[in-house]
Design a protein around this motif. Structure first.
Motif, PDB file in Angstrom:
ATOM      1  N   VAL A 504    -114.320  19.086   2.153  1.00 57.62           N
ATOM      2  CA  VAL A 504    -114.410  19.311   3.591  1.00 57.62           C
ATOM      3  C   VAL A 504    -113.126  18.814   4.237  1.00 57.62           C
ATOM      4  O   VAL A 504    -112.214  18.327   3.601  1.00 57.62           O
ATOM      5  CB  VAL A 504    -115.632  18.589   4.183  1.00 57.62           C
ATOM      6  CG1 VAL A 504    -116.905  19.175   3.638  1.00 57.62           C
ATOM      7  CG2 VAL A 504    -115.569  17.094   3.874  1.00 57.62           C
ATOM      8  N   HIS A 505    -113.117  18.914   5.563  1.00 56.68           N
ATOM      9  CA  HIS A 505    -112.015  18.413   6.377  1.00 56.68           C
ATOM     10  C   HIS A 505    -110.669  19.005   5.962  1.00 56.68           C
ATOM     11  O   HIS A 505    -109.783  18.316   5.510  1.00 56.68           O
ATOM     12  CB  HIS A 505    -111.941  16.882   6.321  1.00 56.68           C
ATOM     13  CG  HIS A 505    -113.011  16.216   7.129  1.00 56.68           C
ATOM     14  ND1 HIS A 505    -113.169  16.429   8.478  1.00 56.68           N
ATOM     15  CD2 HIS A 505    -113.983  15.353   6.760  1.00 56.68           C
ATOM     16  CE1 HIS A 505    -114.192  15.715   8.917  1.00 56.68           C
ATOM     17  NE2 HIS A 505    -114.702  15.055   7.891  1.00 56.68           N
ATOM     18  N   GLY A 506    -110.538  20.292   6.096  1.00 56.53           N
ATOM     19  CA  GLY A 506    -109.224  20.880   5.974  1.00 56.53           C
ATOM     20  C   GLY A 506    -108.761  21.225   4.592  1.00 56.53           C
ATOM     21  O   GLY A 506    -107.572  21.355   4.377  1.00 56.53           O
ATOM     22  N   HIS A 507    -109.648  21.358   3.641  1.00 58.19           N
ATOM     23  CA  HIS A 507    -109.197  21.793   2.337  1.00 58.19           C
ATOM     24  C   HIS A 507    -109.074  23.304   2.265  1.00 58.19           C
ATOM     25  O   HIS A 507    -108.827  23.851   1.203  1.00 58.19           O
ATOM     26  CB  HIS A 507    -110.137  21.271   1.245  1.00 58.19           C
ATOM     27  CG  HIS A 507    -109.799  19.889   0.827  1.00 58.19           C
ATOM     28  ND1 HIS A 507    -109.406  19.566  -0.440  1.00 58.19           N
ATOM     29  CD2 HIS A 507    -109.756  18.738   1.538  1.00 58.19           C
ATOM     30  CE1 HIS A 507    -109.165  18.267  -0.517  1.00 58.19           C
ATOM     31  NE2 HIS A 507    -109.374  17.749   0.675  1.00 58.19           N
ATOM     32  N   GLY A 508    -109.292  23.946   3.429  1.00 65.06           N
ATOM     33  CA  GLY A 508    -108.948  25.354   3.517  1.00 65.06           C
ATOM     34  C   GLY A 508    -107.618  25.478   4.211  1.00 65.06           C
ATOM     35  O   GLY A 508    -106.723  24.677   4.037  1.00 65.06           O
ATOM     36  N   LEU A 509    -107.492  26.526   5.045  1.00 63.99           N
ATOM     37  CA  LEU A 509    -106.231  26.743   5.734  1.00 63.99           C
ATOM     38  C   LEU A 509    -106.321  26.450   7.220  1.00 63.99           C
ATOM     39  O   LEU A 509    -105.320  26.525   7.917  1.00 63.99           O
ATOM     40  CB  LEU A 509    -105.787  28.196   5.539  1.00 63.99           C
ATOM     41  CG  LEU A 509    -105.524  28.601   4.085  1.00 63.99           C
ATOM     42  CD1 LEU A 509    -105.239  30.087   4.031  1.00 63.99           C
ATOM     43  CD2 LEU A 509    -104.367  27.810   3.527  1.00 63.99           C
ATOM     44  N   GLY A 510    -107.540  26.120   7.723  1.00 65.30           N
ATOM     45  CA  GLY A 510    -107.714  25.946   9.156  1.00 65.30           C
ATOM     46  C   GLY A 510    -106.958  24.765   9.720  1.00 65.30           C
ATOM     47  O   GLY A 510    -106.247  24.888  10.722  1.00 65.30           O
ATOM     48  N   ILE A 511    -107.093  23.593   9.109  1.00 61.57           N
ATOM     49  CA  ILE A 511    -106.448  22.399   9.639  1.00 61.57           C
ATOM     50  C   ILE A 511    -104.928  22.522   9.612  1.00 61.57           C
ATOM     51  O   ILE A 511    -104.271  22.231  10.613  1.00 61.57           O
ATOM     52  CB  ILE A 511    -106.920  21.148   8.865  1.00 61.57           C
ATOM     53  CG1 ILE A 511    -108.408  20.898   9.152  1.00 61.57           C
ATOM     54  CG2 ILE A 511    -106.112  19.936   9.262  1.00 61.57           C
ATOM     55  CD1 ILE A 511    -108.710  20.621  10.615  1.00 61.57           C
ATOM     56  N   PRO A 512    -104.286  22.930   8.490  1.00 61.79           N
ATOM     57  CA  PRO A 512    -102.829  23.106   8.545  1.00 61.79           C
ATOM     58  C   PRO A 512    -102.395  24.112   9.599  1.00 61.79           C
ATOM     59  O   PRO A 512    -101.388  23.914  10.272  1.00 61.79           O
ATOM     60  CB  PRO A 512    -102.483  23.594   7.135  1.00 61.79           C
ATOM     61  CG  PRO A 512    -103.585  23.072   6.277  1.00 61.79           C
ATOM     62  CD  PRO A 512    -104.813  23.133   7.124  1.00 61.79           C
ATOM     63  N   LEU A 513    -103.157  25.200   9.747  1.00 57.60           N
ATOM     64  CA  LEU A 513    -102.808  26.184  10.763  1.00 57.60           C
ATOM     65  C   LEU A 513    -102.996  25.611  12.161  1.00 57.60           C
ATOM     66  O   LEU A 513    -102.159  25.824  13.048  1.00 57.60           O
ATOM     67  CB  LEU A 513    -103.657  27.437  10.579  1.00 57.60           C
ATOM     68  CG  LEU A 513    -103.401  28.558  11.591  1.00 57.60           C
ATOM     69  CD1 LEU A 513    -101.964  29.038  11.481  1.00 57.60           C
ATOM     70  CD2 LEU A 513    -104.369  29.703  11.379  1.00 57.60           C
ATOM     71  N   ALA A 514    -104.097  24.877  12.375  1.00 58.48           N
ATOM     72  CA  ALA A 514    -104.315  24.258  13.681  1.00 58.48           C
ATOM     73  C   ALA A 514    -103.200  23.277  14.015  1.00 58.48           C
ATOM     74  O   ALA A 514    -102.741  23.204  15.166  1.00 58.48           O
ATOM     75  CB  ALA A 514    -105.669  23.553  13.694  1.00 58.48           C
ATOM     76  N   ARG A 515    -102.767  22.510  13.029  1.00 57.00           N
ATOM     77  CA  ARG A 515    -101.658  21.583  13.275  1.00 57.00           C
ATOM     78  C   ARG A 515    -100.388  22.356  13.634  1.00 57.00           C
ATOM     79  O   ARG A 515     -99.623  21.945  14.523  1.00 57.00           O
ATOM     80  CB  ARG A 515    -101.420  20.723  12.038  1.00 57.00           C
ATOM     81  CG  ARG A 515    -100.282  19.715  12.216  1.00 57.00           C
ATOM     82  CD  ARG A 515    -100.097  18.865  10.985  1.00 57.00           C
ATOM     83  NE  ARG A 515     -99.757  19.665   9.826  1.00 57.00           N
ATOM     84  CZ  ARG A 515     -99.455  19.161   8.627  1.00 57.00           C
ATOM     85  NH1 ARG A 515     -99.486  17.837   8.453  1.00 57.00           N
ATOM     86  NH2 ARG A 515     -99.152  19.944   7.623  1.00 57.00           N
ATOM     87  N   ASP A 516    -100.157  23.485  12.956  1.00 60.01           N
ATOM     88  CA  ASP A 516     -98.982  24.281  13.258  1.00 60.01           C
ATOM     89  C   ASP A 516     -99.044  24.832  14.678  1.00 60.01           C
ATOM     90  O   ASP A 516     -98.037  24.831  15.399  1.00 60.01           O
ATOM     91  CB  ASP A 516     -98.873  25.422  12.248  1.00 60.01           C
ATOM     92  CG  ASP A 516     -97.659  26.294  12.497  1.00 60.01           C
ATOM     93  OD1 ASP A 516     -96.538  25.759  12.498  1.00 60.01           O
ATOM     94  OD2 ASP A 516     -97.842  27.507  12.692  1.00 60.01           O
TER      95      ASP A 516
END
Length: 562
Positions: A504-516
């Motif tokens: 959980v917590h960003g082991h997909g692509l959502g969190i890196p993309l959200a940070r970008d």
């Protein structure tokens, strides 16, 4: 035709292969050099044999001319007035001495003549008393003559030495000769040795060039130089004509091919010829490029890149790996926005269903002639909205977009057994000006938090969202009741195909993309707390230029109208 890494090149069959032509050229060169060396050596050998024959003849002639008996007898005959008696000479001492010398040395002839050129000794006794067949004047002048001349016995290497009397005056000559066939008796064996050596050199050259050709074919994979030119041209046209990046690495980990797209997406500058490990790329990229992983995803220079590795094998021999680089930033951003639209659409569908149910209630009250109850129900419906979102504290959000968006997220979270709530410290003055970017960042944080809470063991399961305004920036924090982030990097994307629900917590692509997205708007996304005994992880994001000073537009209630 030959096929090489997806490129088809026509092969010329009317001409010999380049390796064959090179082999023949080299063999011709070697044969020419061997023939030239053999000719030079043969000329030197003939000259040496001639010189040896002349030197031997000169030595014998000098020795014989210095013989006291020969000197005395020649001087006596030359000083006599009458013609020498040929019959007496045939049985004389000079003939005997000449015959003995000729027999012992193997000379063709040993001739002794007086001052008038009359033969005093000769291998053919009938010629004694006759004039010599070759010039003798220079010898009688006191000079030694060494030359190849043709006389009555044929061509020979001969030496002529003057015979001197007691006073040192030339009174005759001694001529010694060796026939040509005798001089070159050693030449046939020498020619055989030279020929065998030359043949051995050519054979060795053939073996060496066959090995060289085999090595050449292995190094070039059987591709000829003219085909290599076509391959290079096609490779340049193809590699630089596609949007995907192509990075080829050999078995030693050195970059051999990198097109413009790969250089641009990976931020590389002339990587060809450099070890991949020294280019500063993320570990996931290096592992995929060297074949240790088949696929991976990484964020490089704020771009979400997908990597696909394929081994290159030729004739059963591994040559390295080819890494295909695809930019998925825009696609994932669109996916995230579509997910936001889907969430809002789901919320609207729930509202429509709930509103239809309430309209049925109103219709039932009117049919039952309960007009006052129907009016009161409608007033209550207008007062609190068409549907009640299961989000505690949602009234703290005056912005209609955030109200609807988090309300829809609350419905989705409730379906997974997670309660979504708004923190008491939430305060936003103004309205959201960039709903798409805000939805992408906030939606990713909430979705990951809901997943974490649903996978955790804490009861009750909850997610808490705080929304704050900071000038024109929107600051959000999201906390959950999940297991936390111990040993987990939420900014590291999960490799494609890895669907472990425990991650959980960003082991997909959502969190890196959200940070970008946050960073592109002058903000950032970070972890406030990795989690502990009382709660799970707490993440925060700051989105610049996302809040407008314009107050949110609200619909007045029935009481306000009255």
């Amino acid at each position: 035709m030959i096929a090489h890494e997806g490129i088809t090149v026509s092969r010329t069959t009317s001409r010999p292969r380049f390796a064959t032509r090179t082999l023949l050229l080299h063999l011709a060169t070697v044969a020419l050099v061997v023939a030239l060396c053999t000719g030079v050596y043969l000329v030197l050998a003939v000259q040496q044999l001639r010189a040896e024959a002349e030197s031997t003849a000169l030595g014998i002639a000098r020795t014989l001319a210095e013989d006291p008996q020969v000197r005395t007898e020649v001087a006596r005959i030359s000083s006599a007035q009458e013609t020498p008696d040929a019959e007496a000479l045939r049985n004389g001492d000079l003939q005997r001495i000449a015959s003995d010398v000729s027999d012992s040395t193997g000379a063709l002839f040993v001739v002794i003549a007086d001052a008038d050129g009359i033969r005093l000794a000769h291998p053919t006794s009938s010629r004694i008393g006759q004039m010599v067949s070759t010039p003798f004047e220079e010898v009688l002048a006191g000079n030694e003559v060494v030359d190849w001349q043709t006389g009555t016995l044929g061509e020979s290497a001969r030496a002529k030495v003057p015979v001197r009397d007691e006073a040192g005056v030339p009174v005759g000559e001694v001529s010694v000769g060796f026939e040509r066939t005798g001089v070159f008796d050693d030449l046939p064996p020498l020619l055989a040795v030279i020929g065998a050596t030359a043949a051995g050199a050519v054979a060795l050259a053939i073996i060496a060039f066959l090995l060289l050709r085999r090595r050449w074919e292995r190094l070039t994979l059987g591709v000829q130089p003219e085909e290599l030119v076509a391959l290079v041209q096609n490779q340049t046209a193809v590699l630089n004509g596609v949007d995907d990046g192509v990075l080829a690495v050999d078995v030693t980990g050195v970059v051999r091919v990198s097109n413009d797209a790969a250089d641009r997406m990976l931020g590389l500058d002339s990587p060809v010829g450099h070890p991949l490990a020294h280019l500063g790329l993320p570990p996931a990229v290096v592992e995929t490029a060297t074949g240790r992983r088949t696929t991976s995803t990484a964020v490089v220079d704020r771009r979400v890149l997908y990597f696909d590795s394929r081994p290159v094998i030729r004739d059963g021999r591994p040559l390295g790996d080819v890494l295909i680089v695809r930019d998925r930033t825009d696609l994932i951003a669109l996916t995230e926005r579509l997910e936001t639209v889907r969430a809002v659409t789901a919320a609207l569908r729930v509202q429509r269903h709930e509103f239809a149910n309430r309209m049925h209630v109103v219709a039932g009250l009117i049919d039952a002639a309960r007009i006052d109850d129907a009016r009161g129900f409608l007033d209550e419906l207008v007062e609190r909205g068409s549907v009640a979102f299961p989000v505690a504290g949602l009234d703290l959000l005056s912005d209609p977009f955030l109200h609807s968006f988090l309300g829809a997220k609350g419905i989705e979270a409730g379906e997974r057994g997670v309660a979504l709530r708004i923190a008491d410290e939430t305060q936003l003055i103004g309205s959201v000006a960039e709903p798409e970017d805000v939805a992408a960042v906030l939606g990713n944080l909430v979705d990951n938090a809901v997943t974490a809470a649903a996978s955790g063991e804490r009861i009750p399961r909850w997610v808490e969202v705080a929304v704050l305004g900071d000038g024109d920036a929107l600051v959000v924090t999201v906390a959950d009741s999940g297991p936390g982030l111990e040993g987990i990097d939420p900014m590291a994307p999960r490799p494609p195909g890895e669907d472990d629900p425990d991650r959980v917590h960003g082991h997909g692509l959502g969190i890196p993309l959200a940070r970008d997205i946050a960073r592109r708007r002058g903000g950032d996304l970070w972890v406030i707390d990795a989690g502990g005994e009382e709660h799970g992880a707490v993440l925060a994001a700051r989105i610049g230029r996302a809040v407008s000073d314009t107050p949110p537009q609200t619909t007045p209630t029935t009481k306000e109208k009255q």
